[in-house]
Design an enzyme around this catalytic site. Structure first.
Site, mmCIF file in Angstrom:
data_model
loop_
_atom_site.group_PDB
_atom_site.id
_atom_site.type_symbol
_atom_site.label_atom_id
_atom_site.label_comp_id
_atom_site.label_asym_id
_atom_site.label_seq_id
_atom_site.Cartn_x
_atom_site.Cartn_y
_atom_site.Cartn_z
ATOM 1 C CB THR A 51 -0.896 0.030 1.244
ATOM 2 O OG1 THR A 51 -0.044 0.121 2.389
ATOM 3 C CG2 THR A 51 -1.758 -1.206 1.359
ATOM 4 C CD GLU B 26 -5.034 -2.739 2.083
ATOM 5 O OE1 GLU B 26 -5.451 -2.202 1.024
ATOM 6 O OE2 GLU B 26 -4.505 -2.087 2.992
ATOM 7 C CE LYS C 154 -12.511 11.725 12.461
ATOM 8 N NZ LYS C 154 -11.372 11.528 11.545
ATOM 9 C CD1 TRP D 166 -17.439 12.424 13.130
ATOM 10 C CD2 TRP D 166 -17.823 10.454 12.140
ATOM 11 N NE1 TRP D 166 -16.944 11.445 13.950
ATOM 12 C CE2 TRP D 166 -17.168 10.219 13.362
ATOM 13 C CE3 TRP D 166 -18.160 9.367 11.337
ATOM 14 C CZ2 TRP D 166 -16.842 8.948 13.812
ATOM 15 C CZ3 TRP D 166 -17.841 8.100 11.772
ATOM 16 C CH2 TRP D 166 -17.187 7.897 12.999
HETATM 17 P P1 ADP Z 1 -3.741 4.006 -0.999
HETATM 18 O O1 ADP Z 1 -4.446 3.887 0.335
HETATM 19 O O2 ADP Z 1 -2.314 3.841 -0.854
HETATM 20 O O3 ADP Z 1 -4.181 5.160 -1.818
HETATM 21 P P2 ADP Z 1 -5.466 2.097 -2.287
HETATM 22 O O4 ADP Z 1 -5.578 2.289 -3.732
HETATM 23 O O5 ADP Z 1 -5.467 0.721 -1.777
HETATM 24 O O6 ADP Z 1 -4.122 2.725 -1.841
HETATM 25 O O7 ADP Z 1 -6.567 2.964 -1.593
HETATM 26 C C1 ADP Z 1 -7.767 2.435 -1.152
HETATM 27 C C2 ADP Z 1 -8.610 3.524 -0.575
HETATM 28 O O8 ADP Z 1 -8.919 4.502 -1.546
HETATM 29 C C3 ADP Z 1 -9.958 3.054 -0.076
HETATM 30 O O9 ADP Z 1 -9.873 2.508 1.218
HETATM 31 C C4 ADP Z 1 -10.762 4.344 -0.115
HETATM 32 O O10 ADP Z 1 -10.517 5.155 1.018
HETATM 33 C C5 ADP Z 1 -10.215 5.047 -1.311
HETATM 34 N N1 ADP Z 1 -11.055 4.787 -2.481
HETATM 35 C C6 ADP Z 1 -10.853 3.910 -3.468
HETATM 36 N N2 ADP Z 1 -11.826 3.976 -4.382
HETATM 37 C C7 ADP Z 1 -12.704 4.905 -3.960
HETATM 38 C C8 ADP Z 1 -13.952 5.416 -4.459
HETATM 39 N N3 ADP Z 1 -14.468 5.012 -5.596
HETATM 40 N N4 ADP Z 1 -14.576 6.356 -3.716
HETATM 41 C C9 ADP Z 1 -14.059 6.808 -2.568
HETATM 42 N N5 ADP Z 1 -12.897 6.372 -2.053
HETATM 43 C C10 ADP Z 1 -12.218 5.420 -2.732
#
Ligand code: ADP
Length: 549
Positions: A187, A332, A443, A448
């Site tokens: 990640t 993940e 917050k 929220w």
């Molecule tokens: P990083 O956390 O390093 O950016 P990831 O690509 O695994 O790597 O990120 C996943 C996170 O991105 C999700 O947990 C969410 O918070 C956000 N995310 C992914 N797709 C969306 C979406 N379509 N809408 C809102 N948030 C998103």
């Protein structure tokens, strides 16, 4: 229970490329190369070179389970590495070159990578970090002999094409347990230290099949697919496996991902669908406007990785006749969790009505279970109102981080579900709505505020090119929202105009306390707005009602 009597054949990634070579031999993989110019070949020829590469890897002493790292753009050689490494039972560790050099060192050492294959672009970077890489024995440059540097500080630097030219193309894949690891991706550390997600052959195949099963139309015959989403991040949303299985041509954009370069490639290669994060599409839409048209065949954009703003979906739908499919997921989860999925009655809606549904994060992909747990620890009803932390489960969801028991413990619940760190709700119709990342919620007192909601509203204001909402410290409310805006070229939206529009779209308590204008927003290594950087930049920001006090 009675045991079935079917063959226990392992689901292996290597079967994907063999299938494509046999069934879709001429279907093209097209690459915009780092050296310049377009490279194209069919899946059969790809398989041949993958065979050579597999022989080379074995010759270099790569053993099953070894981690082999890549630092590379979306190109055919990176595609070959995906299959040759996994095919011999080793683990393809894609490293994100946009990370800080210290993070790359951390990741490569944590993974104990034994070899590193990298694009020409990254030669200076690799030469810089090499002295800190403890386990890498082999360095190979993804280029031909003509482009090899005259000298390099890297010990025994190999030339990829040189290596392949000396090898036999015939290579029969070994058979092994489908639970053997095939790929590793960290990640990006948006919310902490990078953590390794170790995919298995089985999980990769399950994700591939579940995606195809949930949206077969995205991969209908001959659809020409261009992944802007990098092969170095989250398996490029599993497209390198999906396209060979479905026989779709695969158009790889290389190192240049600006609107103009993407437009040209899409036009010249007749691309039907582009996949990537929203920021990329903002750049491409600008290019549509400059040229007065979209690339001729482009009909579909799959956008995910962060929330896709309603205004963007509307523009693409109304002005450019492009259908937006929205996906939510995480590294993940291999990575897709939910995707725009219309029921028959919804399919009949007008495009702009459907576009409203596309702004939601989608319905769960087959094979993904969702559970939302409220602050009280109860399962949230699917009422579109009650939000809580989103947990997921499925055959392509991680069961824990690689060599990181502490991080694993934090993320897994007692029943074996994975906690996403996202706050979400589900509508009675089964649409997932991501409210925010837990860390990005503002917050304010007991309430929220979803930064995504406020951003979505602000992006509908004319003259705003991009924006982000962060919480800044407030003595009374704990935090209040600050809207950080990048103006569109030539536009001069004022704070008052922005507040007026926002006032008609969101509740008073959600309204930002102030608006600041910046030239650009900080981006993460995966092309998302870095709220972490923004928060530290504005940590001492004084909101108006605090001024002087
Ligand atoms: P990083 O956390 O390093 O950016 P990831 O690509 O695994 O790597 O990120 C996943 C996170 O991105 C999700 O947990 C969410 O918070 C956000 N995310 C992914 N797709 C969306 C979406 N379509 N809408 C809102 N948030 C998103």
């Amino acid at each position: 229970m009675m045991r079935g009597m079917m063959m226990d054949r392992p689901m292996l990634v290597s079967s994907v490329i063999d299938y494509a070579a046999e069934v879709f031999p001429q279907v093209e993989v097209v690459s915009n190369t780092v050296e310049g110019g377009i490279h194209r070949y069919g899946y059969a020829q790809a398989r041949e070179r993958i065979g050579r590469l597999a022989n080379a890897l074995v010759g270099l002493g790569v053993k099953p389970g070894d981690r082999v790292a890549t630092l590379a753009w979306n190109g055919y050689r990176h595609f070959e590495l995906y299959f040759a490494i996994a095919g011999i039972g080793a683990v393809c560790h894609t490293i994100n070159p946009r990370l800080f050099p210290e993070q790359i060192t951390y990741i490569a050492n944590h993974a104990e990578d034994t070899a590193l294959f990298f694009d020409l672009t990254f030669l200076p970077l690799v030469e810089k970090v090499a002295p800190t890489l403890k386990t890498i024995k082999t360095y190979a440059l993804l280029t031909d002999r003509a482009h090899m540097p005259a000298s390099s500080t890297l010990p025994g630097l190999l030339c990829y094409e040189g290596l392949l030219s000396e090898m036999d193309a015939a290579f029969t894949w070994p058979e092994f347990d489908e639970n053997a690891a095939c790929a590793l991706c960290y990640t990006s550390g948006t919310t902490g230290e990078p953590k390794g997600v170790l995919y298995s052959n089985r999980s990769m195949m399950m994700h591939t099949f579940c995606l195809i099963a949930s949206r077969p139309d995205l991969f209908a015959y001959n659809k020409r697919i261009l992944p802007v989403v990098p092969l170095f991040h989250a398996n490029a949303w599993s497209l390198p496996y999906v396209t060979p299985v479905t026989g779709c041509p695969f158009i790889l954009p290389g190192a240049k991902l600006d609107g103009a370069t993407l437009w040209e490639l899409m036009e010249n290669e007749g691309v039907d669908a582009g996949w990537g994060v929203p920021t990329v599409w903002l750049g491409l839409i600008d290019e549509f406007k400059k040229r007065g048209r979209k690339p001729k065949n482009l009909k579909q954009i799959l956008s995910g990785g962060s929330a896709v703003p309603q205004a963007m979906i509307d523009t693409l739908t109304r002005d450019w006749d492009i259908e937006v499919t929205h996906g939510w997921g995480m590294t993940e989860m291999s990575p897709i969790g939910t995707i725009t999925l219309f029921r028959p009655d919804e399919q009949k809606l007008q495009p702009l009505e459907r576009a409203k549904l596309s702004a939601l994060q989608g319905r769960r992909m087959f094979g993904v279970d969702l559970k939302i747990v409220t602050e009280k620890g109860e399962i949230a009803p699917r009422d579109g109102e009650t939000s809580g932390e989103l947990f997921v489960r499925g055959p392509a969801v991680t069961s824990g981080y690689y060599n990181n028991a502490e991080a694993t413990k934090k993320q897994m619940d007692a029943e074996g579900w994975f906690g996403t760190g996202d706050v979400a709700k589900v509508t009675p119709d089964g649409w997932l709505v991501i409210v925010d990342r837990t860390k990005d919620l503002v917050k304010s007192g007991g309430e929220w505020i979803s930064s995504i909601d406020v951003e979505n509203a602000a992006l509908a204001v004319k003259g705003i090119a991009n924006c982000a909402v962060i919480g800044v410290p407030h003595p009374k409310w704990n935090e209040r929202p600050l809207l950080v805006v990048v103006k569109a070229p030539g536009a001069e939206p004022t704070k008052q105009e922005i507040m007026d529009v926002l006032g008609s779209k969101i509740a008073k308590w959600q309204m930002p306390d102030d608006v600041v204008f910046v030239d650009a927003l900080p981006m993460t290594a995966t092309g998302k707005i870095s709220k972490k950087d923004l928060r530290s930049k504005f940590a001492d920001f004084k909101l108006p009602d605090m001024a002087g006090g």
